[in-house]
Enzyme design. Structure first.
Site, PDB file in Angstrom:
ATOM      1  N   ASN A 169     -35.063 -14.562   1.679  1.00  0.00           N
ATOM      2  CA  ASN A 169     -36.256 -14.814   0.683  1.00  0.00           C
ATOM      3  C   ASN A 169     -35.865 -16.096  -0.260  1.00  0.00           C
ATOM      4  O   ASN A 169     -36.735 -16.737  -0.531  1.00  0.00           O
ATOM      5  CB  ASN A 169     -36.743 -13.600   0.058  1.00  0.00           C
ATOM      6  CG  ASN A 169     -35.541 -12.917  -0.888  1.00  0.00           C
ATOM      7  OD1 ASN A 169     -34.428 -12.951  -0.427  1.00  0.00           O
ATOM      8  ND2 ASN A 169     -36.100 -12.211  -1.784  1.00  0.00           N
ATOM      9  N   LYS A 212     -22.746 -14.324   6.457  1.00  0.00           N
ATOM     10  CA  LYS A 212     -23.805 -13.498   7.461  1.00  0.00           C
ATOM     11  C   LYS A 212     -25.128 -13.720   6.868  1.00  0.00           C
ATOM     12  O   LYS A 212     -25.662 -12.724   6.304  1.00  0.00           O
ATOM     13  CB  LYS A 212     -23.392 -12.320   7.854  1.00  0.00           C
ATOM     14  CG  LYS A 212     -23.986 -11.618   9.189  1.00  0.00           C
ATOM     15  CD  LYS A 212     -25.423 -11.738   8.785  1.00  0.00           C
ATOM     16  CE  LYS A 212     -26.279 -11.136  10.223  1.00  0.00           C
ATOM     17  NZ  LYS A 212     -27.678 -11.569  10.120  1.00  0.00           N
ATOM     18  N   ALA A 225     -29.510 -14.141   7.028  1.00  0.00           N
ATOM     19  CA  ALA A 225     -30.539 -13.523   7.979  1.00  0.00           C
ATOM     20  C   ALA A 225     -30.777 -14.403   9.084  1.00  0.00           C
ATOM     21  O   ALA A 225     -30.603 -15.684   9.275  1.00  0.00           O
ATOM     22  CB  ALA A 225     -31.822 -13.530   6.972  1.00  0.00           C
ATOM     23  N   SER A 226     -30.989 -13.810  10.169  1.00  0.00           N
ATOM     24  CA  SER A 226     -31.271 -14.296  11.664  1.00  0.00           C
ATOM     25  C   SER A 226     -32.320 -15.303  11.366  1.00  0.00           C
ATOM     26  O   SER A 226     -32.587 -15.931  12.477  1.00  0.00           O
ATOM     27  CB  SER A 226     -31.414 -13.615  12.731  1.00  0.00           C
ATOM     28  OG  SER A 226     -30.045 -12.636  12.602  1.00  0.00           O
ATOM     29  N   GLY A 284     -30.375  -7.378  -0.092  1.00  0.00           N
ATOM     30  CA  GLY A 284     -31.059  -7.063   1.071  1.00  0.00           C
ATOM     31  C   GLY A 284     -31.697  -5.694   0.990  1.00  0.00           C
ATOM     32  O   GLY A 284     -32.065  -5.136  -0.159  1.00  0.00           O
ATOM     33  N   SER A 285     -32.038  -5.002   1.790  1.00  0.00           N
ATOM     34  CA  SER A 285     -32.924  -3.928   1.963  1.00  0.00           C
ATOM     35  C   SER A 285     -31.894  -2.718   1.712  1.00  0.00           C
ATOM     36  O   SER A 285     -30.736  -2.794   1.933  1.00  0.00           O
ATOM     37  CB  SER A 285     -33.433  -3.557   3.317  1.00  0.00           C
ATOM     38  OG  SER A 285     -32.357  -3.282   4.452  1.00  0.00           O
ATOM     39  N   GLU A 300     -27.035  -6.025  -3.919  1.00  0.00           N
ATOM     40  CA  GLU A 300     -28.463  -6.281  -5.050  1.00  0.00           C
ATOM     41  C   GLU A 300     -29.506  -5.577  -4.093  1.00  0.00           C
ATOM     42  O   GLU A 300     -29.633  -6.621  -3.030  1.00  0.00           O
ATOM     43  CB  GLU A 300     -28.560  -7.583  -5.471  1.00  0.00           C
ATOM     44  CG  GLU A 300     -29.598  -7.616  -6.503  1.00  0.00           C
ATOM     45  CD  GLU A 300     -30.928  -8.255  -5.805  1.00  0.00           C
ATOM     46  OE1 GLU A 300     -31.775  -7.382  -5.477  1.00  0.00           O
ATOM     47  OE2 GLU A 300     -31.070  -9.524  -5.518  1.00  0.00           O
ATOM     48  N   LEU A 301     -30.171  -4.554  -4.122  1.00  0.00           N
ATOM     49  CA  LEU A 301     -30.943  -4.180  -3.185  1.00  0.00           C
ATOM     50  C   LEU A 301     -32.494  -4.326  -3.528  1.00  0.00           C
ATOM     51  O   LEU A 301     -32.807  -5.441  -4.264  1.00  0.00           O
ATOM     52  CB  LEU A 301     -30.931  -2.660  -2.934  1.00  0.00           C
ATOM     53  CG  LEU A 301     -29.195  -2.411  -2.476  1.00  0.00           C
ATOM     54  CD1 LEU A 301     -28.805  -0.956  -2.208  1.00  0.00           C
ATOM     55  CD2 LEU A 301     -29.020  -3.271  -1.015  1.00  0.00           C
ATOM     56  N   CYS A 326     -37.330  -9.665  -5.046  1.00  0.00           N
ATOM     57  CA  CYS A 326     -36.763  -8.353  -5.504  1.00  0.00           C
ATOM     58  C   CYS A 326     -37.231  -8.243  -6.815  1.00  0.00           C
ATOM     59  O   CYS A 326     -37.655  -7.183  -7.256  1.00  0.00           O
ATOM     60  CB  CYS A 326     -35.300  -8.309  -5.247  1.00  0.00           C
ATOM     61  SG  CYS A 326     -34.682  -8.138  -3.525  1.00  0.00           S
ATOM     62  N   GLU A 361     -41.280  -0.591  -1.992  1.00  0.00           N
ATOM     63  CA  GLU A 361     -41.458  -1.749  -2.503  1.00  0.00           C
ATOM     64  C   GLU A 361     -42.470  -2.812  -1.791  1.00  0.00           C
ATOM     65  O   GLU A 361     -42.434  -2.678  -0.457  1.00  0.00           O
ATOM     66  CB  GLU A 361     -39.937  -2.433  -2.491  1.00  0.00           C
ATOM     67  CG  GLU A 361     -39.982  -4.038  -2.972  1.00  0.00           C
ATOM     68  CD  GLU A 361     -38.774  -4.601  -2.935  1.00  0.00           C
ATOM     69  OE1 GLU A 361     -38.406  -5.644  -3.425  1.00  0.00           O
ATOM     70  OE2 GLU A 361     -37.908  -4.055  -2.087  1.00  0.00           O
TER      71      GLU A 361
END
Length: 461
Positions: A137, A160, A162-163, A212-213, A234-235, A268, A365
């Site tokens: 994001n 790593k 996000a794809s 992320g999630s 940090e979710l 977020c 969320e």
């Protein structure tokens, strides 16, 4: 999920990448370990010089990398340029402040004497290669707010990403290399999520950070816990935005729109639950809904666009499910609540009211331009609604009453309380949450020390 750039404005696949194999991953882990042995000894001044150079290059690349980000995940291009500028600012802040933030600390003289020492100090030393698992994001900012302090502390980074943002991920590796950092200081690993567990278990990787999630956070935390490795998470967030009678209602409603739909609502720390005192509820709701309806939805590469597409088709479907569930359970749709006609993964700016605790949208969320509106009878009920969430990332309160401010700061379960303004991150302030929003802090001195070996040095008398 394939490693590919898929334009969310039209669903077209722009470019695909092969995932790195085990041999290449091993090569990069060896390189990270070898590089750390020498990079950790470099002076702060040299690290700062390199990071300033990276910031300068990012400024030069701003327009180009902004278009890449927009093409990969759909944010309006003006916001993408602002993200790049913010990253350069953070790099310079850490370059200029890291040495002071990590300076040796001396205990009080009486404590040193009491311990039987002639002198003692606390020193911050780097840990080694740190794995960063980052989301799409804010594809530059999420990485830089880890990389800048990590590199200034003497660590090396393994990204790593996000794809769906591979071009941005590769750009970051190239940016640091062009700035003069040796190859192993910052490496992008083009791998799927299935490779994370093995990489994190590798003894050469000393710690991990993830944005992320909640499920992704659980997975990383579980493996890191088994391996006894430090993590910062940090979710998700479902931040409350509380408006009290003394607030400037016009201003609060205006800012509320931006606070909800920044980054197409995929943030977020975006305000998501709008909790308004009953005395000003109608006035706020009218202005807020009017502002949401007026937003221009369209091509994110158009300079006038305010809302672009969601980053993925799955993300839009998840958002629709939450709205449909609320509607079936009795929520009222004040605006939006549907996908517009045409190509791309767009969703109309939406305001829901009549929310109950049984609705999924109350507990989960909403990652897109959907706001929930609550009526609170008084301050106590506002706090109760705000804290009735599994998340606790940040919060916003609008009031001119200092007694109310003190109460909110004391009672809101969140990592931040922003008074008469929207939540934002800045390199000087710690960033992170409580409850299921994660643990640890990024940014500021707190963030740079997260991945340091805090070492007590004691000399006998």
């Amino acid at each position: 999920m394939p490693i590919a750039t898929v334009n969310p404005a039209n669903g077209e696949t722009v470019k695909t990448y092969e995932a790195m194999g085990e041999e290449e991953i091993e090569r990069r882990l060896q390189l990270a370990q070898a590089t750390f042995r020498t990079y950790r000894t470099t002076a702060f001044a040299e690290r700062a010089r390199l990071l300033h150079r990276a910031a300068d290059l990012l400024d030069e690349d701003q327009n180009d990398i902004a278009r890449v980000m927009t093409t990969e995940m759909g944010k309006p291009v003006k916001q993408a340029r602002a993200e790049a500028a913010k990253c350069a600012k953070a790099m310079r802040w850490y370059a200029d402040n890291a040495q002071e933030l990590l300076a040796d600390e001396e205990p009080g003289a009486s404590d040193v004497q009491d311990s039987g020492a002639s002198h003692a100090l606390v020193r911050y030393r780097p840990m080694g290669p740190v794995l960063a698992v980052m989301p799409w994001n804010f594809p530059l900012w999420q990485v830089v707010r880890f990389a800048a302090p990590a590199l200034m502390a003497g660590n090396v980074g393994l990204l790593k990403h996000a794809s769906n943002v591979p071009q941005t991920a590769l750009y970051l590796e190239d940016l640091f290399h062009r700035a003069g950092f040796t190859e192993g200081c910052f490496q992008t690993l083009l791998v799927g999520s299935g490779a994370i567990d093995d990489i994190l278990r590798d003894e050469r990787v000393k710690a991990a950070t993830l944005t992320g999630s909640e499920p992704a956070g659980r997975a990383v935390a579980s493996t890191a816990g088994e391996m006894i490795k430090k993590t910062v998470l940090e979710l998700g967030g479902s931040d409350p935005y509380i408006v009290m009678p003394s607030a400037d209602i016009d201003r609060a409603a205006q800012v509320a729109v931006t606070a909800r739909v920044q980054n197409n609502g995929q943030s977020c720390i975006a305000a998501k639950r709008f909790i308004v005192h009953t005395d000003v509820y109608d006035a706020f709701a009218e202005r807020f809904v009017q502002g949401m309806r007026a937003l221009k939805v369209g091509d994110p590469l158009d300079e006038e666009t305010e809302i672009g597409p969601l980053a993925s088709e799955r993300g839009r479907a998840d958002l629709e499910e939450l709205v449909d569930d609320a509607r079936r359970s009795g929520a009222q749709v004040l605006c939006g609540g549907e996908r517009p006609d045409g190509d791309g993964w767009y969703y109309s700016p939406t305001v829901l009211t009549g929310i109950t605790r049984e609705m999924r949208v109350h507990r989960e969320e909403t990652f897109g331009p959907v706001a929930t509106l609550y009526r609170a009878a008084d301050l106590d009920e506002a706090v109760l609604i705000a804290n009735d969430s599994p998340f606790g990332l940040s919060s916003n309160v609008w009031t001119e009453d200092e007694t109310e401010v003190d109460r909110f700061v004391q009672d809101l379960e969140a990592g931040g309380v922003f008074v008469n303004g929207m939540t934002a991150s800045h390199p000087a302030f710690p960033f992170g949450g409580v409850k299921r929003s994660g643990y640890g802090r990024e940014l500021s001195g707190h963030g740079i020390r997260e991945f340091c070996n805090i070492t007590t040095v004691w000399h006998g008398a």
